[in-house]
Each structure stands twice: as C-alpha cells, then as structure tokens.
Design a protein around this motif. Structure first.
Motif: not given
Length: 313
Positions: A4-8, A142-148, A150-155
């Motif tokens: 889930n931690w995509t390369d961006i 889309t990769r940026f969105f996937r990162a968002l 994943t990060v949103c869930c942690v925040l």
C-alpha cells in the motif's frame, strides 16, 4: 514492505503535481467562497475519499459536492437535486481547467464566483491568465492517491489518541498537504504572518491557539521529495534539539520543522509503526517542552466498537 506504500518519487511527476495543486486550489476557492468560516480555515479543506479528493457538501444551490476522481481521472460534480456533471483530468492549461470548472459548477446550479488567484505560491498568476501547457501523468496521480489513502488511515488512528481539541484529517489545497493538528487549549502569541499570497489575518486566525501539527507533502520547492513533517506553534525552547523517532527523521532549521522522508517509511519493515513513532515523538516533544497538560489531553487510541471508559473522579 507494505504494497500500500506506493513509490511516488517527486521528480517523476513534478510538473503534474504542480498542475494538480493549482486545480485543487480552484475547487478549494469555490468551497471557500460559499461556506461559512470555521475556526482555523477548517471549512475550506478537502478530504480524502474512496476515489480521490472531495470538497464534501458545499452549501451552494441545492447542495454541491466536487470530487477529484484520481482513479478514472475526472472532476465530478454532484448536486443534491440530482444533477451531475464532469470533465476529464488531462493535459491542459490552468486557464482551461478554470473554464471547465466554472462551467461544471454552473451546470450544477451553483454560483461559480470566487477569488481567482492562487494562494501560498510566490508570484501567483491568475487562474484565467495561466495559459502554460501542463502535463497530466495519470499513473503518478493514482500512485499519489494510493499513498494519500494509506497515510490518511495512519493519521486518523493517531488522531484518536487525543481528547483535547484536534482537527479532522484534512487536505489543505493552499499548501497541498494532508494534515492533522492537536491543540493545547491555550492562546498563542500573534503569528507574524508573511505566508506568500495569503492574507495575514487568515494565518493569524489559523494559529490563534497553540498547536502541534503533523502531515504529509508529496514534495515541492522547499523539499523536493515526499515527506512527513511535524511542527509546533509557538515553537518551545529546545524543540529543535529534541530527538525524533524513527532514525532518519531530522529537524530542518530552514523550515523550522521535523522531517521524515516518505521513502524511509515506505521501505521500512513496518511502515505504519515508523510513521506512528514520528507522530508520537514529535508531538511529545512539543507538548513536554511547551508545558501542555498531557494527562488531561491524551487518551488511549480508539478501537472499533469499544467506547472509551469514563473517569468519574
């Protein structure tokens, strides 16, 4: 490493990122113009959705929502009276996007009138006058969105460990970052302002009270790589000398913030644990050095279906 931690890498989509930043400013300024002011500009932010970024419901016409669909690469407008409209996210100028957006809002019955110049960008060009060709790298978006996501869930999980005043996890289109902010409950000194292309009265209202704020940038002129940040306002004595976790995090003297490169988190054995360590350690430094009443403000992190115990003493 979690898939889930995509390369961006920022360099790979720098120009697309700059374009998307300006496009979200246009949608954000529409929301800002129609929505009653809420403390710390919380009324103007975007939110991560299942498909991209959304304004949530804007009190215009019958009720309007604008979503950046970053999977099918469209801007989708929906009205509470059933009207819908959309246009494609594709290579274009900011002026073209602006024209498409005005037409979309009009189709929904809304009022497409708002401030027409970017904020928080040096030497801003009015949207309607920005005719430079802009690329659109759909895969990178889309990769940026996937990162968002994943990060949103942690925040969001980090947010649950606080019963003091705390912001939503929201996306600021001015600075193009996903953020969450904790408050001590005390008034802060008057902020000096000086943010490029942003009225000082807005900055001062945003920082009217003491904060510890953390979030995520995809990269930009100040830091040319995706990173997490954490800062305090006012910054207490000794804050810059505190030791953040995990290894790889550091204090940037120019920015006045702790920084943790996204790549360090992405490639770690436990990315979520690494990010939580950064969020916890930098908040604790701000709260301890700032003399916050941590016992009264903090709580056990939230869990599904488990109400927090109530202390009657």
């Amino acid at each position: 490493m979690s898939a889930n931690w995509t390369d961006i890498p920022y360099d790979g989509w720098r120009d697309t990122c700059a374009a998307l930043h300006l496009y979200t400013q246009i949608a954000g300024k529409y929301k800002l113009a129609r929505t009653p002011w809420l403390n710390h500009s919380w009324h103007a932010t975007l939110y991560v959705s299942a498909r991209g970024l959304t304004t949530s419901l804007v009190p215009d016409a019958s009720g309007v929502e604008i979503e950046f669909d970053l999977l099918e690469h469209r801007v989708v407008g929906s009205a509470a009276d059933g009207r819908k409209a959309h246009f494609a996210l594709a290579p274009m100028s900011v002026a073209q996007f602006h024209a498409h957006f005005l037409d979309l809002v009009a189709q929904l019955g809304g009022k497409p009138v708002f401030h027409g110049r970017p904020n928080e960008i040096p030497n801003p060009v009015p949207f309607q006058d920005d005719h430079a060709a802009r690329p659109y790298d759909a895969d990178a978006v889309t990769r940026f969105f996937r990162a968002l996501v994943t990060v949103c869930c942690v925040l969001e999980r980090f947010r649950t460990g606080y019963i003091g005043k705390v912001s939503p996890v929201h996306f600021f289109w001015g600075s193009f970052d996903l953020a969450v902010t904790r408050f001590s409950g005390r008034r802060a000194p008057l902020h000096p302002g000086g943010v490029p292309a942003l009225p000082d009265e807005v900055t001062r209202e945003a920082y009217s009270h003491e904060v510890s704020s953390a979030g995520f940038w995809p990269g930009g002129p100040a830091i040319p790589f995706p990173a997490f940040y954490s800062y305090a306002y006012p910054s207490p004595d000794g804050f810059s000398k505190a030791t953040p976790l995990p290894s790889g995090a550091y204090f940037d003297d120019k920015l006045g913030e702790f920084i943790l490169p996204y790549e360090h988190v992405r490639t770690s054995d436990e990315p979520e644990r690494a990010l939580m360590a950064f969020l916890d350690s930098t908040y604790q430094a701000a709260a301890d050095l700032g003399g916050w009443d941590r016992a009264a403000l903090e709580c056990r992190g939230g869990e599904p279906l488990r109400p927090r115990p109530v202390d009657h003493h």
